[in-house]
Design an enzyme around this catalytic site. Structure first.
Site, mmCIF file in Angstrom:
data_model
loop_
_atom_site.group_PDB
_atom_site.id
_atom_site.type_symbol
_atom_site.label_atom_id
_atom_site.label_comp_id
_atom_site.label_asym_id
_atom_site.label_seq_id
_atom_site.Cartn_x
_atom_site.Cartn_y
_atom_site.Cartn_z
ATOM 1 N N HIS A 102 33.914 14.072 4.565
ATOM 2 C CA HIS A 102 35.054 13.129 4.193
ATOM 3 C C HIS A 102 36.212 13.924 4.493
ATOM 4 C CE1 HIS A 102 32.114 10.676 2.436
ATOM 5 N NE2 HIS A 102 31.946 11.281 1.602
ATOM 6 N N HIS A 177 27.544 16.756 4.236
ATOM 7 C CA HIS A 177 26.593 16.673 3.265
ATOM 8 C C HIS A 177 25.597 15.192 3.350
ATOM 9 C CE1 HIS A 177 30.152 14.334 2.195
ATOM 10 N NE2 HIS A 177 29.373 13.281 1.551
ATOM 11 N N ARG A 197 30.658 10.115 9.868
ATOM 12 C CA ARG A 197 29.108 10.188 10.277
ATOM 13 C C ARG A 197 28.860 11.251 11.416
ATOM 14 N NH1 ARG A 197 28.270 4.479 10.281
ATOM 15 N NH2 ARG A 197 28.300 3.708 8.138
#
Length: 321
Positions: A102, A177, A197
């Site tokens: 993110h 993650h 992604r």
């Protein structure tokens, strides 16, 4: 209006990796593979409505507009977009999630009004072999990671950790993650839906097409020298004491065990969110009492003042620093 603890009707999200495990909390699930329950949210992609009391039927956005700092506190708004600053989710991971990262609030390719995403996970339940991906292996550079992606060997660059119920993971923006299959998770995060992604196991999405990857954005926002991510076991030795799980610029999250009456108090600066992890009990305040059970996420208004937790239960408490 007298303040009172707010419960919400969750927004359920179908995900290719989801299942039906959120039903164990008594939640009504639509058809499909439900991966996310947005329990408390004020976002264009999901806004929850109050389910109890005088404000029942109003969305969190409407409450923000009508009652503002009175209920949310003086710090209870995003400085960037004015919305409620946090998003609270329950996640049912029946399959591996995509490997992702993110951005922070300052990434120049964020959509207008969107926030970055620092978050944390608390593992509510995990199958014996459950694992997650949590960061890069030591010394991996942008160039090495880009080459690994190009050669379809990214998994060799990622750190894998076995998990069990009670584990807590702090995930600042920039941390690579992925949740693995077989975990049930409570997630506290910035009010954001920004996900890039890196890898998705070459699987197809719900529409039968490969899901989009965001390689360039991902490589841009990864914190290669470390993001400040930390994780911990959270076994509690005593009741009526808070153990700090995450202390970020965006939220503080603590864990506590209720075994006798626990008197607490809000401040004018921030609302408080309680997530009931296990057990049952009540939240009592001057004007009433609310029975609570596992999976419920309750927003305590900043102006509620004194309240008491009773019963036998494990709770998470989140508020603004």
């Amino acid at each position: 209006m007298k303040p009172y603890p707010l419960l919400f009707k969750p927004e359920m999200k179908e995900r290719v990796w989801g299942g039906r495990n959120l039903e164990q909390f008594g939640l009504e699930l639509p058809e499909g593979h439900i991966g996310e329950g947005w329990m408390i949210g004020d976002h264009p992609n999901g806004t929850t409505q109050v389910a109890n009391g005088e404000l029942a039927g109003l969305g969190l956005d409407q409450i923000r507009e009508q009652y503002g700092k009175e209920l949310f506190g003086t710090k209870g708004f995003s400085e960037k977009n004015g919305r409620f600053p946090l998003l609270i989710k329950l996640l049912d991971c029946q399959d591996d999630l995509s490997v992702q990262v993110h951005p922070n609030d300052h990434y120049d390719r964020l959509p207008k009004g969107e926030l970055g995403k620092t978050e944390m996970w608390y593992i509510l339940d995990a199958k014996p072999d459950a694992k997650i991906i949590y960061g890069l292996n030591d010394g991996v550079t942008r160039e090495q990671l880009a080459q690994a992606i190009e050669e379809n060997r990214i998994l060799g660059s990622l750190r894998e950790i076995a998990v069990e119920a009670g584990d807590s993971f702090y995930i600042p923006a920039g941390t690579v993650h992925a949740l693995g299959a077989g975990v049930l998770v409570a997630e506290i995060q910035q009010n954001s839906d920004s996900t890039y992604r890196l890898y998705d196991y070459d699987r197809l999405g719900l529409d039968g097409k490969p899901r989009e990857l965001h390689i360039e954005d991902s490589l841009n926002v990864i914190a290669y020298e470390g993001s400040g991510a930390t994780y911990m076991k959270t076994e509690l030795q005593a009741s009526n004491e808070w153990l700090t799980l995450a202390n970020s610029p965006f939220f503080v999250t603590e864990k506590g065990k209720v075994e006798q009456e626990w008197q607490l108090q809000t401040t004018e600066a921030s609302f408080v969110i309680h997530i009931i992890c296990d057990g049952t009990g009540t939240i009592r305040w001057a004007d009433g009492e609310l029975n609570v059970k596992p999976g419920q996420c309750c927003l305590i208004p900043a102006n509620l003042g004194e309240y008491t937790l009773t019963g036998s239960m494990t709770v998470l408490r989140s508020y603004l620093p």
